[in-house]
Design a protein around this motif. Structure first.
Motif, mmCIF file in Angstrom:
data_model
loop_
_atom_site.group_PDB
_atom_site.id
_atom_site.type_symbol
_atom_site.label_atom_id
_atom_site.label_comp_id
_atom_site.label_asym_id
_atom_site.label_seq_id
_atom_site.Cartn_x
_atom_site.Cartn_y
_atom_site.Cartn_z
ATOM 1 N N GLN A 132 0.826 -1.206 0.000
ATOM 2 C CA GLN A 132 0.000 0.000 0.000
ATOM 3 C C GLN A 132 0.860 1.256 0.000
ATOM 4 O O GLN A 132 0.581 2.217 -0.722
ATOM 5 N N LEU A 133 1.921 1.268 0.810
ATOM 6 C CA LEU A 133 2.810 2.432 0.866
ATOM 7 C C LEU A 133 3.487 2.666 -0.483
ATOM 8 O O LEU A 133 3.537 3.794 -0.976
ATOM 9 N N ALA A 134 4.044 1.596 -1.051
ATOM 10 C CA ALA A 134 4.799 1.743 -2.293
ATOM 11 C C ALA A 134 3.907 2.171 -3.455
ATOM 12 O O ALA A 134 4.337 2.931 -4.331
ATOM 13 N N VAL A 135 2.677 1.683 -3.495
ATOM 14 C CA VAL A 135 1.768 2.063 -4.575
ATOM 15 C C VAL A 135 1.260 3.493 -4.371
ATOM 16 O O VAL A 135 1.077 4.243 -5.331
ATOM 17 N N ALA A 136 1.054 3.884 -3.114
ATOM 18 C CA ALA A 136 0.586 5.239 -2.834
ATOM 19 C C ALA A 136 1.657 6.281 -3.137
ATOM 20 O O ALA A 136 1.361 7.364 -3.654
ATOM 21 N N TRP A 137 2.920 5.975 -2.802
ATOM 22 C CA TRP A 137 4.024 6.940 -2.989
ATOM 23 C C TRP A 137 5.202 6.277 -3.699
ATOM 24 O O TRP A 137 6.303 6.186 -3.137
ATOM 25 N N PRO A 138 5.054 5.806 -4.921
ATOM 26 C CA PRO A 138 6.140 5.072 -5.576
ATOM 27 C C PRO A 138 7.406 5.896 -5.778
ATOM 28 O O PRO A 138 8.505 5.330 -5.825
ATOM 29 N N ARG A 139 7.282 7.213 -5.898
ATOM 30 C CA ARG A 139 8.483 8.042 -6.086
ATOM 31 C C ARG A 139 9.344 8.090 -4.825
ATOM 32 O O ARG A 139 10.525 8.435 -4.907
ATOM 33 N N GLU A 140 8.776 7.741 -3.689
ATOM 34 C CA GLU A 140 9.517 7.815 -2.429
ATOM 35 C C GLU A 140 10.283 6.535 -2.122
ATOM 36 O O GLU A 140 11.041 6.489 -1.150
ATOM 37 N N PHE A 141 10.093 5.489 -2.941
ATOM 38 C CA PHE A 141 10.714 4.199 -2.662
ATOM 39 C C PHE A 141 11.483 3.693 -3.874
ATOM 40 O O PHE A 141 11.028 3.799 -5.017
ATOM 41 N N ALA A 142 12.650 3.125 -3.586
ATOM 42 C CA ALA A 142 13.418 2.458 -4.634
ATOM 43 C C ALA A 142 13.040 0.990 -4.725
ATOM 44 O O ALA A 142 13.144 0.387 -5.796
ATOM 45 N N GLY A 143 12.628 0.402 -3.586
ATOM 46 C CA GLY A 143 12.349 -1.023 -3.588
ATOM 47 C C GLY A 143 11.255 -1.409 -2.614
ATOM 48 O O GLY A 143 11.022 -0.750 -1.593
ATOM 49 N N LEU A 144 10.582 -2.528 -2.936
ATOM 50 C CA LEU A 144 9.505 -3.089 -2.134
ATOM 51 C C LEU A 144 9.757 -4.572 -1.944
ATOM 52 O O LEU A 144 9.996 -5.300 -2.916
ATOM 53 N N GLY A 145 9.683 -5.041 -0.697
ATOM 54 C CA GLY A 145 9.803 -6.463 -0.399
ATOM 55 C C GLY A 145 8.565 -6.948 0.336
ATOM 56 O O GLY A 145 8.156 -6.336 1.328
ATOM 57 N N VAL A 194 -3.134 7.654 -5.329
ATOM 58 C CA VAL A 194 -1.921 6.842 -5.394
ATOM 59 C C VAL A 194 -0.970 7.523 -6.372
ATOM 60 O O VAL A 194 -1.317 8.517 -7.012
ATOM 61 N N GLY A 195 0.231 6.965 -6.506
ATOM 62 C CA GLY A 195 1.230 7.578 -7.360
ATOM 63 C C GLY A 195 1.005 7.314 -8.840
ATOM 64 O O GLY A 195 0.161 6.502 -9.242
ATOM 65 N N GLU A 196 1.807 7.977 -9.642
ATOM 66 C CA GLU A 196 1.712 7.849 -11.086
ATOM 67 C C GLU A 196 2.186 6.474 -11.546
ATOM 68 O O GLU A 196 3.082 5.871 -10.965
ATOM 69 N N ALA A 197 1.581 5.983 -12.620
ATOM 70 C CA ALA A 197 1.950 4.680 -13.161
ATOM 71 C C ALA A 197 3.419 4.658 -13.573
ATOM 72 O O ALA A 197 4.102 3.635 -13.443
ATOM 73 N N GLU A 198 3.921 5.785 -14.071
ATOM 74 C CA GLU A 198 5.320 5.849 -14.512
ATOM 75 C C GLU A 198 6.284 5.657 -13.360
ATOM 76 O O GLU A 198 7.322 4.995 -13.498
ATOM 77 N N ALA A 199 5.959 6.212 -12.208
ATOM 78 C CA ALA A 199 6.815 6.048 -11.031
ATOM 79 C C ALA A 199 6.737 4.617 -10.508
ATOM 80 O O ALA A 199 7.756 4.022 -10.114
ATOM 81 N N ARG A 213 -3.224 7.400 -0.217
ATOM 82 C CA ARG A 213 -2.467 8.438 0.479
ATOM 83 C C ARG A 213 -3.257 9.047 1.636
ATOM 84 O O ARG A 213 -2.687 9.701 2.496
ATOM 85 N N ARG A 214 -4.575 8.851 1.646
ATOM 86 C CA ARG A 214 -5.398 9.394 2.721
ATOM 87 C C ARG A 214 -5.559 8.433 3.893
ATOM 88 O O ARG A 214 -6.204 8.754 4.874
ATOM 89 N N GLY A 215 -5.013 7.250 3.791
ATOM 90 C CA GLY A 215 -5.115 6.287 4.876
ATOM 91 C C GLY A 215 -4.432 6.802 6.130
ATOM 92 O O GLY A 215 -3.332 7.360 6.070
ATOM 93 N N THR A 216 -5.069 6.625 7.277
ATOM 94 C CA THR A 216 -4.489 7.154 8.508
ATOM 95 C C THR A 216 -3.158 6.488 8.842
ATOM 96 O O THR A 216 -2.225 7.142 9.289
ATOM 97 N N GLN A 217 -3.041 5.171 8.603
ATOM 98 C CA GLN A 217 -1.779 4.498 8.903
ATOM 99 C C GLN A 217 -0.734 4.742 7.821
ATOM 100 O O GLN A 217 0.450 4.936 8.136
ATOM 101 N N THR A 218 -1.130 4.743 6.560
ATOM 102 C CA THR A 218 -0.148 5.046 5.513
ATOM 103 C C THR A 218 0.412 6.446 5.706
ATOM 104 O O THR A 218 1.622 6.674 5.550
#
Length: 355
Positions: free
Chosen positions: A59-72, A119-124, A333-338
């Motif tokens: 959820q985090l990586a899809v919401a803010w993909p520009r902020e992450f290089a990798g997801l595990g 959520v973030g852009e598809a390109e990111a 991005r509006r999720g309270t925990q995200t």
């Protein structure tokens, strides 16, 4: 799953802990310090999670993909699998009694969210590196859901053959596999196949190292002995969100107090918070040893064990939002925990305050 007797949704979620009870009350402790500002580098951040933490990491990586290089992601299924429904969470995202989630429905949700800037852009998203692991004997989250997550990212990534690694291990159950050493207490480990307990699976698999190597390039191998750094607690009250615990953990390698280190966020699964398994996950996941030699800070946020969330799960089905939202936005991005988790990352990226 068919060998389990029918139970209410709440009892089912409690069963995720595989027999673990709630922690007994303890004497009040002094509040820990605030999460420090460490000027961590913003261009090589990864987020890893297991079980509910795996769903939250996605959820985090899809919401803010520009902020992450990798997801595990370990032992979890596709993004937005539950779609705000506890019934789907139980019937399509843990077991598959209701069938596998519909890829077209999830893609439509993602498209709608993009159009609404939730959520973030598809390109990111297409630029991420992704590592997915699942045990083929997982009886909590069906292994088919791990395959569905990998397939979902194959449709999103620019070059899946170069950016995605999917591993399904034989004779492994539900949890986070570790390659334990002589310093790992036996009581902090669970059986590789049957899981339970701490959900740190004694599979002799260094999944933490494999994931970090895939997401960030081949890192320096861990040194023998204790990780060179310190594990500290911090007050999570600054990041108030429903379902968030009082205290989080942070591993800071030697020399990272002055800034310039990288960051990995590690999200525990259900029944793996410190109230239920102590510091087993934050000390023995294998991340600290690999992070210490590679100037990588590790953030271990903590979910809260409570009546509506008896096993301390991260909010991947909408429990933190559904009290006031007809259509929970927990996976946006509006999720309270995200939002709270991103605020922690932003705090760590800030420059240290002048003495």
């Amino acid at each position: 799953m068919s060998n389990l007797v029918p139970m209410t949704a709440t009892r089912w979620l409690m069963a995720i802990g595989l027999g673990l009870g709630l922690a007994s009350p303890v004497a009040a402790q002094p509040a820990p310090d605030a999460l420090p500002r460490l000027a961590v580098a913003p261009d090589d951040v990864s987020v890893l999670g297991v079980s509910s933490g795996g769903y939250m990491a996605t959820q985090l990586a899809v919401a803010w993909p520009r902020e992450f290089a990798g997801l595990g992601v370990l032992s979890a299924g596709p993004w937005a699998c539950a779609r705000g429904s506890l019934s789907l969470a139980l019937g399509q995202c843990m077991g598959t009694k209701k069938g596998l989630p519909d890829p077209a429905a999830l893609e439509e949700r993602h498209r709608d969210y993009r159009q609404r800037d939730l959520v973030g852009e598809a390109e990111a998203l297409a630029d991420l590196r992704v590592f997915v692991w699942h045990g083929d004997q997982d009886e909590i989250v069906d292994p088919a859901l791990g395959r569905a997550l990998a397939e979902q990212f194959r449709g999103w990534l620019a070059s899946p053959e170069d950016q995605l690694r999917f591993v399904e291990s034989e004779e492994a159950g539900h949890g986070w596999p570790v390659a334990a050493d002589a310093d790992t207490p036996v009581e902090d480990l669970a059986d590789c196949r049957s899981g339970g307990g701490s959900h740190l699976l004694a599979c002799d698999l260094d999944i933490a190292g494999e994931a970090l190597d895939w997401l960030h390039g081949d890192l320096s191998p861990p040194e023998t002995g204790e990780a060179g750094g310190r594990l500290v607690t911090f007050d999570q009250a600054d990041f108030d969100a429903r379902g968030l615990g009082d205290t989080g953990y942070l591993f800071v390698p030697e020399g990272c107090e002055a800034g310039g280190c990288d960051l990995t966020v590690a999200l525990h699964g259900c029944a793996m918070d410190v109230d239920q398994i102590g510091e087993a996950f934050v000390r023995h996941s294998g991340l600290n040893e690999r992070a210490a030699g590679n100037r990588r800070v590790v953030l271990y946020p903590q979910a809260e064990t409570s009546l509506p969330n008896p096993q301390g799960c991260w909010d991947w089905w909408g429990f933190a939002e559904s009290a006031w939202q007809l259509d929970p936005l927990h996976d946006t991005r509006r999720g309270t925990q995200t939002g709270a988790l991103m605020a922690m990352i932003e705090r760590l990226q800030e420059a240290p305050e002048a003495p």
